[in-house]
Design an enzyme around this catalytic site. Structure first.
Site, PDB file in Angstrom:
ATOM      1  N   ASN A 117      25.962 -25.012  18.449  1.00 61.79           N
ATOM      2  CA  ASN A 117      27.023 -25.996  18.223  1.00 61.79           C
ATOM      3  C   ASN A 117      28.038 -25.781  19.338  1.00 61.79           C
ATOM      4  O   ASN A 117      28.778 -24.806  19.319  1.00 61.79           O
ATOM      5  CB  ASN A 117      27.656 -25.780  16.842  1.00 61.79           C
ATOM      6  CG  ASN A 117      28.893 -26.653  16.647  1.00 61.79           C
ATOM      7  OD1 ASN A 117      29.153 -27.571  17.430  1.00 61.79           O
ATOM      8  ND2 ASN A 117      29.655 -26.366  15.593  1.00 61.79           N
ATOM      9  N   LYS A 123      30.622 -27.497  20.011  1.00 65.78           N
ATOM     10  CA  LYS A 123      31.996 -27.914  19.676  1.00 65.78           C
ATOM     11  C   LYS A 123      32.562 -28.757  20.825  1.00 65.78           C
ATOM     12  O   LYS A 123      31.807 -29.532  21.412  1.00 65.78           O
ATOM     13  CB  LYS A 123      32.851 -26.686  19.353  1.00 65.78           C
ATOM     14  CG  LYS A 123      32.144 -25.779  18.339  1.00 65.78           C
ATOM     15  CD  LYS A 123      32.993 -24.682  17.784  1.00 65.78           C
ATOM     16  CE  LYS A 123      32.186 -23.894  16.763  1.00 65.78           C
ATOM     17  NZ  LYS A 123      32.949 -22.899  16.052  1.00 65.78           N
ATOM     18  N   HIS A 134      31.228 -29.673   9.138  1.00 66.40           N
ATOM     19  CA  HIS A 134      31.668 -28.405   9.736  1.00 66.40           C
ATOM     20  C   HIS A 134      33.106 -28.128   9.288  1.00 66.40           C
ATOM     21  O   HIS A 134      33.912 -29.059   9.163  1.00 66.40           O
ATOM     22  CB  HIS A 134      31.573 -28.488  11.259  1.00 66.40           C
ATOM     23  CG  HIS A 134      31.709 -27.143  11.902  1.00 66.40           C
ATOM     24  ND1 HIS A 134      32.931 -26.535  12.074  1.00 66.40           N
ATOM     25  CD2 HIS A 134      30.780 -26.282  12.370  1.00 66.40           C
ATOM     26  CE1 HIS A 134      32.739 -25.349  12.626  1.00 66.40           C
ATOM     27  NE2 HIS A 134      31.440 -25.170  12.818  1.00 66.40           N
ATOM     28  N   GLU A 152      35.531 -27.093  10.836  1.00 63.69           N
ATOM     29  CA  GLU A 152      36.551 -27.578  11.776  1.00 63.69           C
ATOM     30  C   GLU A 152      36.819 -29.065  11.569  1.00 63.69           C
ATOM     31  O   GLU A 152      37.937 -29.535  11.789  1.00 63.69           O
ATOM     32  CB  GLU A 152      36.108 -27.268  13.219  1.00 63.69           C
ATOM     33  CG  GLU A 152      36.220 -25.774  13.511  1.00 63.69           C
ATOM     34  CD  GLU A 152      35.290 -25.258  14.583  1.00 63.69           C
ATOM     35  OE1 GLU A 152      34.737 -26.072  15.350  1.00 63.69           O
ATOM     36  OE2 GLU A 152      35.106 -24.027  14.649  1.00 63.69           O
ATOM     37  N   GLU A 195      28.521 -21.083   6.723  1.00 63.13           N
ATOM     38  CA  GLU A 195      29.430 -20.625   7.769  1.00 63.13           C
ATOM     39  C   GLU A 195      30.756 -20.177   7.148  1.00 63.13           C
ATOM     40  O   GLU A 195      31.652 -21.019   6.926  1.00 63.13           O
ATOM     41  CB  GLU A 195      29.714 -21.756   8.754  1.00 63.13           C
ATOM     42  CG  GLU A 195      28.463 -22.272   9.435  1.00 63.13           C
ATOM     43  CD  GLU A 195      28.777 -22.841  10.808  1.00 63.13           C
ATOM     44  OE1 GLU A 195      28.115 -22.441  11.752  1.00 63.13           O
ATOM     45  OE2 GLU A 195      29.710 -23.662  10.925  1.00 63.13           O
ATOM     46  N   GLY A 235      34.306 -18.029  15.126  1.00 64.39           N
ATOM     47  CA  GLY A 235      35.108 -17.885  16.334  1.00 64.39           C
ATOM     48  C   GLY A 235      36.037 -16.684  16.317  1.00 64.39           C
ATOM     49  O   GLY A 235      36.909 -16.553  17.171  1.00 64.39           O
ATOM     50  N   SER A 283      30.132 -16.337  14.295  1.00 67.80           N
ATOM     51  CA  SER A 283      30.055 -15.231  15.254  1.00 67.80           C
ATOM     52  C   SER A 283      28.668 -14.600  15.326  1.00 67.80           C
ATOM     53  O   SER A 283      28.546 -13.393  15.564  1.00 67.80           O
ATOM     54  CB  SER A 283      31.118 -14.173  14.940  1.00 67.80           C
ATOM     55  OG  SER A 283      32.409 -14.736  15.084  1.00 67.80           O
TER      56      SER A 283
END
Ligand code: 13P
Length: 289
Positions: free
Chosen positions: A44, A46, A130, A132, A201, A207, A247
């Protein structure tokens, strides 16, 4: 030459000349599970890389890809990078995906991209829900609507779920994941469930460089499979590909991927560097019992 990479992996698994008990159990169960479902290593990106950088990345990746086909590989890239990625990887086994799609099929939705536009551009996968995007206001209902649109268009949705640190510390991880999965999959008929990939996730691991331990990740992925089993039956649960993301990198992938209910990874940062991404692909080549 197809290197029997699993031999190298077995070696990394050895502790003082003997495989650790956890490793042996994981290997055995892994061997049983492998028969029923696909392993998927998905990147991904991003909001990283331009179309020009995409082309350079793909050229480098092509030169590093292992010949063995023990897993499916996908790279989900920013929308403007899709044409360059598809063009570069046309003759390879690397599928291209998007990072989002609209819940609508067409119309007055400025800035949105419809699922069938992605299909026409050459995408096979789309990441949905996701964390985010959820942080930007996407709701469970939005994720569910997008899931149906993506399935209708023929895309393979990678549906994300995951708890915050506060939720984990309050002991509500399982309830939260159950709710997210049930709402995301509402109205999905049994015959379509196998076209969906789920990614666990944990938000606190995204991250941050902090990864869930293999045991923590396995516990939740196993729980997700139980939810699928209850709702869609054991055959579908057994066939479902469940990824871990947060991560995951070339240093921790092997142990995470050795867990019986972790069928692959959704990788952010480490998917931006060809060598690291390839190392993770190699780590998915687990010894089969
Ligand atoms: P990182 O691998 O950078 O933690 O990102 C994980 C992720 O969000 C993948 O979707």
């Amino acid at each position: 030459q197809v290197v029997p990479t699993y031999l190298l992996r077995v070696r990394t698994c050895l502790r003082g000349g003997r495989a650790s008990p956890a490793c042996r159990i994981a290997e055995r169960e892994r061997g049983m599970n492998r028969k029923y479902r696909k392993t998927l290593i998905a990147g991904n990106w991003k909001m990283n890389k331009t179309p020009t950088q995409t082309k350079a990345f793909m050229t480098e990746l092509k030169g590093l890809l292992p010949k063995g086909r023990w897993c499916d590989i996908a790279l989900c890239v920013p929308a403007v990078c899709i044409p360059a990625a598809v063009r570069a990887m046309r003759e390879t086994r690397v599928a291209i995906g998007a990072e989002n799609c609209s819940a609508h099929t067409a119309g007055a939705y400025t800035g949105e991209i419809a699922a069938d536009m992605l299909v026409d551009a050459g995408c096979k996968y789309v990441i949905l829900g996701h964390s985010e995007r959820r942080a930007m206001g996407e709701t469970d209902a939005d994720v569910n609507a997008k899931l149906h649109t993506a399935l209708d268009a023929g895309l393979i949705p990678i549906v994300c779920c995951g708890e915050t640190l506060a939720q984990r510390e309050s002991g509500v991880t399982e309830e939260w994941i159950t709710m997210q999965i049930k709402l995301a999959l509402a109205g999905v008929p049994e015959e379509k469930i196998r076209r969906i990939v789920i990614a666990y996730e944990p938000i606190w691991a995204i991250g941050t460089g902090e990864t869930a331990t293999p045991e923590q990740a396995e516990e939740v992925c196993q729980h997700i499979r139980t939810i699928i089993r209850k709702r869609f039956g054991s055959k579908n649960a057994r066939a479902m590909t469940i990824l871990y993301g947060g991560s995951m990198n070339e240093k921790n992938a092997f142990e995470l991927l050795a867990q019986p209910d972790i069928d692959g990874g959704l990788i952010g940062g480490a998917s931006l560097v060809p060598e690291k991404f390839v190392r993770i692909i190699e780590d998915a080549n687990q010894p089969v019992g």
